[in-house]
Motif scaffolding. Sequence first.
Motif, PDB file in Angstrom:
ATOM      1  N   THR A 231       0.810  -1.218   0.000  1.00 17.42           N
ATOM      2  CA  THR A 231       0.000   0.000   0.000  1.00 17.42           C
ATOM      3  C   THR A 231       0.846   1.272   0.000  1.00 17.42           C
ATOM      4  OG1 THR A 231      -1.807  -1.157   1.112  1.00 17.42           O
ATOM      5  CG2 THR A 231      -1.830   1.240   1.206  1.00 17.42           C
ATOM      6  N   PRO A 232       1.841   1.420   0.892  1.00 11.58           N
ATOM      7  CA  PRO A 232       2.689   2.633   0.820  1.00 11.58           C
ATOM      8  C   PRO A 232       3.468   2.721  -0.488  1.00 11.58           C
ATOM      9  CG  PRO A 232       2.924   1.555   2.950  1.00 11.58           C
ATOM     10  CD  PRO A 232       2.173   0.610   2.075  1.00 11.58           C
ATOM     11  N   SER A 233       3.843   1.574  -1.042  1.00 12.62           N
ATOM     12  CA  SER A 233       4.620   1.593  -2.280  1.00 12.62           C
ATOM     13  C   SER A 233       3.785   2.086  -3.451  1.00 12.62           C
ATOM     14  CB  SER A 233       5.157   0.191  -2.570  1.00 12.62           C
ATOM     15  OG  SER A 233       5.852   0.165  -3.797  1.00 12.62           O
ATOM     16  N   ARG A 238       7.491   7.165  -4.782  1.00 13.56           N
ATOM     17  CA  ARG A 238       8.850   7.510  -4.385  1.00 13.56           C
ATOM     18  C   ARG A 238       8.881   8.693  -3.426  1.00 13.56           C
ATOM     19  NH1 ARG A 238      12.023   3.542  -5.400  1.00 13.56           N
ATOM     20  NH2 ARG A 238      13.774   5.011  -5.331  1.00 13.56           N
ATOM     21  N   ARG A 239       7.776   9.453  -3.353  1.00 13.17           N
ATOM     22  CA  ARG A 239       7.780  10.650  -2.518  1.00 13.17           C
ATOM     23  C   ARG A 239       7.527  10.330  -1.049  1.00 13.17           C
ATOM     24  NH1 ARG A 239       3.792  14.572  -6.111  1.00 13.17           N
ATOM     25  NH2 ARG A 239       4.849  14.310  -8.130  1.00 13.17           N
ATOM     26  N   VAL A 243       9.708   2.502   6.030  1.00 15.13           N
ATOM     27  CA  VAL A 243      10.854   1.633   6.298  1.00 15.13           C
ATOM     28  C   VAL A 243      10.857   0.417   5.367  1.00 15.13           C
ATOM     29  CG1 VAL A 243      11.984   0.205   8.032  1.00 15.13           C
ATOM     30  CG2 VAL A 243      10.955   2.379   8.703  1.00 15.13           C
ATOM     31  N   ALA A 244       9.688  -0.182   5.144  1.00 16.03           N
ATOM     32  CA  ALA A 244       9.633  -1.383   4.300  1.00 16.03           C
ATOM     33  C   ALA A 244      10.073  -1.084   2.870  1.00 16.03           C
ATOM     34  CB  ALA A 244       8.215  -1.959   4.313  1.00 16.03           C
ATOM     35  N   THR A 245       9.604   0.022   2.300  1.00 16.98           N
ATOM     36  CA  THR A 245       9.994   0.362   0.932  1.00 16.98           C
ATOM     37  C   THR A 245      11.465   0.775   0.859  1.00 16.98           C
ATOM     38  OG1 THR A 245       9.206   2.638   1.260  1.00 16.98           O
ATOM     39  CG2 THR A 245       7.662   1.070   0.312  1.00 16.98           C
ATOM     40  N   THR A 246      11.977   1.373   1.938  1.00 14.96           N
ATOM     41  CA  THR A 246      13.395   1.748   1.963  1.00 14.96           C
ATOM     42  C   THR A 246      14.281   0.505   1.975  1.00 14.96           C
ATOM     43  OG1 THR A 246      12.856   3.757   3.195  1.00 14.96           O
ATOM     44  CG2 THR A 246      15.147   3.065   3.210  1.00 14.96           C
ATOM     45  N   ALA A 247      13.919  -0.484   2.790  1.00 14.71           N
ATOM     46  CA  ALA A 247      14.680  -1.736   2.806  1.00 14.71           C
ATOM     47  C   ALA A 247      14.615  -2.422   1.438  1.00 14.71           C
ATOM     48  CB  ALA A 247      14.131  -2.655   3.894  1.00 14.71           C
TER      49      ALA A 247
END
Length: 291
Positions: A231-233, A238-239, A243-247
Amino acid sequence: MNTLSNPVNQVRPYLLSSPALLLYIGLFMIPLIMTLMLSFYSYDVDRGGVVAEFSFTNYVEVLSDSYFHGIFFRTFALSIAVTVLCVLLGTPEAYILHRMSGRWKSICMLAILGPLLVSVVVRTLGWAILFGSKGVINESLLAIGVIDTPIKLMFTNTGVIIALVHVLVPFMVLSVWASLQKLDPMIENAGLSLGASPFIVLRQIVVPQIMPGILSGSLIVFALTASAFATPSILGGRRLKVVATTAYDEYLGTLNWPLGAAIAVLLLVANVIIITTYNKFIERKYSQAFK
């Protein structure tokens, strides 16, 4: 002969639980230990990428860089917001569902649990269609003259929170509803018959007894939100990194696996600390408030 002293009977519980234990070790503990070990490795492009040398460099980088501080803060702020909204929405839903009877209860239960039967990716893509500048929501509001310009919901905290609440509120409803099944309705009637108002009955009789369900549901929602990826992805893009998308980006974008592993381990540690502290605080607070 005493059957309790029989060695076979003493070992039998461990034998019966061994398949589940082996599955738990294979699917959870081994990958977790490997990720922890990987987080202490180094990353050097000139030496071929991942270097098996013990180092705290990855943890120092994450803990000392304000960029990662902002990502962790955003992640837990989103988690708290989603958890609060799920409690506010899911608890009344579960209580109303508990008071229903017959066919309507089954229909409402199906409506609440129905989204769980659909992939979270499909549901998130549906929200993306609704949230777009030319999506259903903006087009409808523009058509009836409520707004003059489209509302920006994609790639915003608001859009991500709305979608995550939709995804996770069924878990809150189920947790609270399970606690309500143990609540005797005659207790509420007794309180009302003794002159207590419905609000007093709800606050001093119902809420303390369903607090374990509210607590467990909020913990589930918080943990799932903090580790949410799809969902955040999709809605954050990209804006709006969490933490999950960064990893994920460190693993598959820069190929810095040790740094991605360190981020994942720190997320797990932070989750455990926050959830444990929250659990103890809530239990102590309500045990004192409702004595």
